[in-house]
Design a protein around this motif. Structure first.
Motif, short mmCIF file in Angstrom:
data_model
loop_
_atom_site.label_atom_id
_atom_site.label_comp_id
_atom_site.label_asym_id
_atom_site.label_seq_id
_atom_site.Cartn_x
_atom_site.Cartn_y
_atom_site.Cartn_z
N THR A 17 -5.31 13.94 -3.46
CA THR A 17 -4.87 13.91 -5.00
C THR A 17 -4.15 12.98 -5.04
O THR A 17 -3.08 12.53 -4.29
N VAL A 18 -3.96 12.48 -6.43
CA VAL A 18 -2.98 11.30 -6.85
C VAL A 18 -2.45 11.96 -8.18
O VAL A 18 -3.22 12.42 -9.08
N ASP A 19 -1.25 11.56 -8.72
CA ASP A 19 -0.81 11.70 -9.89
C ASP A 19 -0.38 10.03 -10.52
O ASP A 19 0.48 9.61 -9.89
N THR B 104 3.30 5.76 -3.15
CA THR B 104 4.33 6.70 -3.23
C THR B 104 4.25 6.68 -5.06
O THR B 104 4.46 7.62 -5.36
N ALA B 105 3.86 5.37 -5.58
CA ALA B 105 3.76 5.45 -6.85
C ALA B 105 2.92 6.50 -7.58
O ALA B 105 2.96 6.99 -8.72
N VAL B 106 1.75 6.54 -7.01
CA VAL B 106 0.75 7.56 -7.20
C VAL B 106 0.64 8.90 -6.82
O VAL B 106 0.04 9.82 -7.16
N LYS C 287 0.96 -1.27 -0.04
CA LYS C 287 -0.08 0.01 -0.18
C LYS C 287 0.90 1.23 -0.09
O LYS C 287 0.60 2.50 -0.61
N ARG C 288 1.91 1.26 0.80
CA ARG C 288 2.80 2.43 0.74
C ARG C 288 3.55 2.61 -0.61
O ARG C 288 3.79 3.75 -1.09
N ARG C 289 3.91 1.54 -1.08
CA ARG C 289 4.51 1.64 -2.42
C ARG C 289 3.60 2.41 -3.42
O ARG C 289 3.84 2.99 -4.23
#
Length: 112
Positions: A105-107, A88-90, A83-85
């Motif tokens: 917010t997510v990228d 971080t990825a998004v 979940k942490r990864r």
């Protein structure tokens, strides 16, 4: 195309300047000078527009496959490390206010 022919641009710019000379000398009114310069200025504007770089609207990406991939990742059984990864990825950003979570917010990363 690099640009309009410099000789033609110079010729038209000189014609515009010559059309304004009688006004500068006090012989013509501004309106008369504008009328004399207008055809040359129009040609110059047209010439520059012909050589202007083409502006195309950016193509909007198709995000449906991107969203499906993201939804699949969210629906999977994930342990805390995964979940942490994923967060971080998004590039997940949580905005916390006095009453708790206000916004998230997510990228989404680019799919290769």
């Amino acid at each position: 195309m690099d640009g309009p022919p410099p000789a033609r641009v110079a010729e038209l710019e000189e014609a515009v300047a010559r059309a304004w000379e009688p006004f500068a000398a006090g012989k013509y009114s501004m309106q008369m000078a504008e009328r004399l310069a207008a055809p040359f200025q129009a040609q110059l504007d047209t010439l520059r527009a012909e050589y202007a770089p083409a502006r195309t609207a950016p193509v909007a990406p198709d995000l449906s496959a991107h969203a499906a991939h993201f939804a699949l990742a969210l629906s999977a059984e994930l342990d805390m490390s995964q979940k942490r990864r994923l967060m971080t990825a998004v590039n997940a950003r949580f905005y916390i206010g006095p009453d708790g979570l206000e916004r998230l917010t997510v990228d989404l990363p680019t799919l290769g």
